[in-house]
Design a protein around this motif. Sequence first.
Motif, mmCIF file in Angstrom:
data_model
loop_
_atom_site.group_PDB
_atom_site.id
_atom_site.type_symbol
_atom_site.label_atom_id
_atom_site.label_comp_id
_atom_site.label_asym_id
_atom_site.label_seq_id
_atom_site.Cartn_x
_atom_site.Cartn_y
_atom_site.Cartn_z
ATOM 1 N N ILE A 116 36.039 58.247 23.302
ATOM 2 C CA ILE A 116 37.442 57.862 23.368
ATOM 3 C C ILE A 116 37.575 56.815 24.468
ATOM 4 O O ILE A 116 37.403 57.122 25.647
ATOM 5 C CB ILE A 116 38.348 59.077 23.607
ATOM 6 N N ALA A 117 37.844 55.588 24.049
ATOM 7 C CA ALA A 117 37.898 54.452 24.970
ATOM 8 C C ALA A 117 39.340 53.991 25.147
ATOM 9 O O ALA A 117 40.014 53.641 24.172
ATOM 10 C CB ALA A 117 37.041 53.310 24.430
ATOM 11 N N PHE A 118 39.797 53.999 26.379
ATOM 12 C CA PHE A 118 41.131 53.513 26.714
ATOM 13 C C PHE A 118 41.015 52.078 27.203
ATOM 14 O O PHE A 118 40.119 51.752 27.986
ATOM 15 C CB PHE A 118 41.744 54.368 27.832
ATOM 16 N N THR A 119 41.940 51.230 26.756
ATOM 17 C CA THR A 119 41.941 49.843 27.198
ATOM 18 C C THR A 119 43.361 49.305 27.207
ATOM 19 O O THR A 119 44.285 49.933 26.685
ATOM 20 C CB THR A 119 41.016 48.971 26.322
ATOM 21 N N GLY A 120 43.526 48.151 27.788
ATOM 22 C CA GLY A 120 44.838 47.504 27.866
ATOM 23 C C GLY A 120 44.646 46.053 28.254
ATOM 24 O O GLY A 120 43.571 45.478 28.051
ATOM 25 N N ALA A 121 45.669 45.467 28.841
ATOM 26 C CA ALA A 121 45.592 44.066 29.253
ATOM 27 C C ALA A 121 46.533 43.819 30.424
ATOM 28 O O ALA A 121 47.542 44.511 30.579
ATOM 29 C CB ALA A 121 45.960 43.150 28.094
ATOM 30 N N THR A 122 46.188 42.835 31.218
ATOM 31 C CA THR A 122 47.042 42.470 32.351
ATOM 32 C C THR A 122 48.093 41.442 31.961
ATOM 33 O O THR A 122 49.052 41.231 32.701
ATOM 34 C CB THR A 122 46.203 41.932 33.522
ATOM 35 N N LYS A 123 47.904 40.805 30.799
ATOM 36 C CA LYS A 123 48.888 39.875 30.246
ATOM 37 C C LYS A 123 49.024 40.182 28.757
ATOM 38 O O LYS A 123 48.059 40.608 28.118
ATOM 39 C CB LYS A 123 48.436 38.425 30.418
ATOM 40 N N PRO A 124 50.200 39.950 28.178
ATOM 41 C CA PRO A 124 50.372 40.220 26.750
ATOM 42 C C PRO A 124 49.334 39.485 25.899
ATOM 43 O O PRO A 124 48.944 38.356 26.215
ATOM 44 C CB PRO A 124 51.788 39.692 26.452
ATOM 45 N N GLU A 125 48.907 40.127 24.827
ATOM 46 C CA GLU A 125 47.908 39.541 23.932
ATOM 47 C C GLU A 125 48.367 38.199 23.390
ATOM 48 O O GLU A 125 47.550 37.337 23.085
ATOM 49 C CB GLU A 125 47.634 40.531 22.783
ATOM 50 N N ARG A 126 49.640 37.980 23.278
ATOM 51 C CA ARG A 126 50.182 36.720 22.764
ATOM 52 C C ARG A 126 49.912 35.542 23.706
ATOM 53 O O ARG A 126 49.993 34.397 23.285
ATOM 54 C CB ARG A 126 51.680 36.842 22.530
ATOM 55 N N PHE A 127 49.611 35.807 24.970
ATOM 56 C CA PHE A 127 49.328 34.735 25.928
ATOM 57 C C PHE A 127 47.916 34.195 25.700
ATOM 58 O O PHE A 127 46.980 34.971 25.481
ATOM 59 C CB PHE A 127 49.425 35.246 27.364
ATOM 60 N N ALA A 132 43.330 40.571 26.673
ATOM 61 C CA ALA A 132 43.467 41.602 25.636
ATOM 62 C C ALA A 132 42.295 41.632 24.663
ATOM 63 O O ALA A 132 41.716 42.690 24.422
ATOM 64 C CB ALA A 132 44.778 41.425 24.867
ATOM 65 N N SER A 133 41.929 40.491 24.090
ATOM 66 C CA SER A 133 40.859 40.508 23.087
ATOM 67 C C SER A 133 39.521 40.889 23.713
ATOM 68 O O SER A 133 38.722 41.602 23.109
ATOM 69 C CB SER A 133 40.757 39.172 22.345
ATOM 70 N N PHE A 134 39.284 40.440 24.928
ATOM 71 C CA PHE A 134 38.060 40.802 25.638
ATOM 72 C C PHE A 134 38.001 42.318 25.842
ATOM 73 O O PHE A 134 36.975 42.958 25.577
ATOM 74 C CB PHE A 134 38.012 40.070 26.985
ATOM 75 N N ASN A 135 39.108 42.903 26.285
ATOM 76 C CA ASN A 135 39.133 44.335 26.572
ATOM 77 C C ASN A 135 39.080 45.187 25.304
ATOM 78 O O ASN A 135 38.419 46.224 25.276
ATOM 79 C CB ASN A 135 40.364 44.683 27.411
ATOM 80 N N VAL A 136 39.757 44.760 24.238
ATOM 81 C CA VAL A 136 39.687 45.498 22.976
ATOM 82 C C VAL A 136 38.258 45.438 22.437
ATOM 83 O O VAL A 136 37.709 46.445 21.977
ATOM 84 C CB VAL A 136 40.711 44.967 21.944
ATOM 85 N N GLY A 137 37.633 44.262 22.507
ATOM 86 C CA GLY A 137 36.240 44.144 22.070
ATOM 87 C C GLY A 137 35.318 45.044 22.870
ATOM 88 O O GLY A 137 34.418 45.689 22.318
#
Length: 176
Positions: A116-127, A132-137
Amino acid sequence: MDDHIYIFTMGGTIDKDYPRLTSGYAFEFGEESAATRILSAHPNLGISFDVTSICKMDSLEIADHERGLLFDAICRVLAKESSQPKRVVVTHGTDTMIETARYIQNRMDGKIAAVIAFTGATKPERFVDSDASFNVGLAVGATSCCSPGFWICMNGNAVPIDRCIRDEQSGLFKWK
């Protein structure tokens, strides 16, 4: 390892979207999750996935009620018959991600047959400059190679929840 990934979204900065009705930085949550946009943009991943929204909240507003909903959703996935460990990714706001992961881990009460991997982003994925894409990957990859348990996948590191801290000065998640 199973080729299917169950993704649960909790809101947070990763899923914030540009406002439709106001100008400025009054972000809101859109219909489509960041994880859906990120993974759908890469058709040759070799995985299948489904995305379930648990809530669309800033992580500072998430309480035990929402954590309980996430726990229930994860338990439903874990109850499905399979000979291989389940792969679960949770997108979450970074302010309380560690607390939510620990809450779920404590309620699991023992060993689990899932990563179970938790992730997020420091800026919205739309930026354009979002992480976001790095962390989701990173989180998706972690579900294929980390041992079963709970992981925080941020800033290029997959850290077991029991060993993860967030540096107050830099905001980075790292090993303690």
